[in-house]
Design a protein around this motif. Structure first.
Motif, PDB file in Angstrom:
ATOM      1  N   GLU A 168       0.865  -1.189   0.000  1.00  0.00           N
ATOM      2  CA  GLU A 168       0.000   0.000   0.000  1.00  0.00           C
ATOM      3  C   GLU A 168       0.894   1.229   0.000  1.00  0.00           C
ATOM      4  O   GLU A 168       1.786   1.342   0.847  1.00  0.00           O
ATOM      5  N   ASP A 169       0.655   2.144  -0.953  1.00  0.00           N
ATOM      6  CA  ASP A 169       1.526   3.316  -1.041  1.00  0.00           C
ATOM      7  C   ASP A 169       0.976   4.531  -0.299  1.00  0.00           C
ATOM      8  O   ASP A 169       1.682   5.517  -0.130  1.00  0.00           O
ATOM      9  N   ASP A 189      -2.883  -3.194  -2.608  1.00  0.00           N
ATOM     10  CA  ASP A 189      -3.532  -2.021  -3.210  1.00  0.00           C
ATOM     11  C   ASP A 189      -3.299  -2.099  -4.717  1.00  0.00           C
ATOM     12  O   ASP A 189      -2.290  -2.629  -5.167  1.00  0.00           O
ATOM     13  N   GLY A 205      -3.538   0.645  -7.084  1.00  0.00           N
ATOM     14  CA  GLY A 205      -2.816   1.804  -7.620  1.00  0.00           C
ATOM     15  C   GLY A 205      -1.499   1.983  -6.888  1.00  0.00           C
ATOM     16  O   GLY A 205      -1.462   2.425  -5.749  1.00  0.00           O
ATOM     17  N   LYS A 254     -12.349   0.730  -1.054  1.00  0.00           N
ATOM     18  CA  LYS A 254     -12.034   1.778  -0.075  1.00  0.00           C
ATOM     19  C   LYS A 254     -13.164   2.789  -0.041  1.00  0.00           C
ATOM     20  O   LYS A 254     -13.756   3.041  -1.085  1.00  0.00           O
TER      21      LYS A 254
HETATM   22 CA    CA Z   1      -2.550   3.550  -3.994  1.00  0.00          CA
END
Ligand code: CA
Length: 222
Positions: free
Chosen positions: A8-9, A52, A54, A102
């Motif tokens: 997850e970024d 995640d 993206g 989300k």
């Molecule tokens: Ca992301």
């Protein structure tokens, strides 16, 4: 200890998830870059991956597809942006075991994670039976009293999703998200019609309808 790879970024979401996982007794390795995450997932053993979609480096879908090409089969829970229907469907097609749009409640993420871990642990047998219903996901076969049913893909998806989640009530919106592979959001009416059709095929007592809350598979009483 159960090790989870968390990819997850978004730093804030990642920190929240990591804290929740730690509080639940999991060891979480955090990775924010897709390329790095791919490498880690390919070289180290994890009980499950929370992914995640993206991501910088390499996006989550590419990670999923490459992973599947490799024959690695750690269960993956995908996190998707709200309302990104096509992403979710693509994610499932690419081999995600479950996904969560989300924003989500941490309790729900933990519940989904537990369920994929449990499913994965019991994967030696792909055959699940509930009463007279048997579902073989590897062969994509559903049978009643040993007689295979002719099912549409929507009917098949509805049955398998309820069977996989038979330990809980599946909310209507969640079932709709998992069953319909379309950008157009179907209404709850369409789901009820589909559910009625499925009931006629597998027996009316197997699916319990909880008005206002959802559906669940239930073991018929002996
Ligand atoms: Ca992301």
């Amino acid at each position: 200890m159960t090790r989870i790879l968390l990819v997850e970024d978004d730093e804030r979401i990642a920190a929240d998830i990591a804290a929740t996982l730690a509080a639940q007794g999991y060891i979480a390795d955090l990775e924010a870059d897709g390329e790095e995450a791919w490498f880690r997932g390919d070289t180290e053993d994890y009980a499950a991956v929370i992914l995640d979609l993206g991501l910088p480096g390499m996006d989550g879908l590419s990670i999923l597809k490459r992973r599947r090409g490799n024959g690695r089969n750690m269960p993956v829970v995908v996190l998707t942006a709200r309302g990104a229907w096509s992403e979710r469907v693509e994610g499932i097609d690419a081999g995600a075991d479950d996904y969560l749009p989300k924003p989500f409640q941490m309790e729900e993420l933990i519940a989904r994670l537990r369920s994929v871990l449990r499913r994965h642990a019991g994967q030696a047998s792909s055959l699940t039976t509930i009463g007279e219903l048997s579902v073989d996901e590897r062969k994509m076969r559903v049978a009643v009293r040993g007689v295979p049913l002719n099912l549409s893909s929507l009917e098949y998806r509805l049955i398998t999703y309820l069977v996989r989640n038979r330990d809980r009530v599946v909310p209507q919106h969640e079932l709709i998200e998992h069953v319909y592979a379309s950008d157009a959001e179907p209404d709850s009416n369409a789901l009820e019609v589909l559910e009625g059709r499925v009931r006629r095929k597998i027996g009316r007592d197997l699916i319990e309808t909880r008005r206002g809350s959802g559906y669940s598979m239930k073991e018929p009483e002996a």
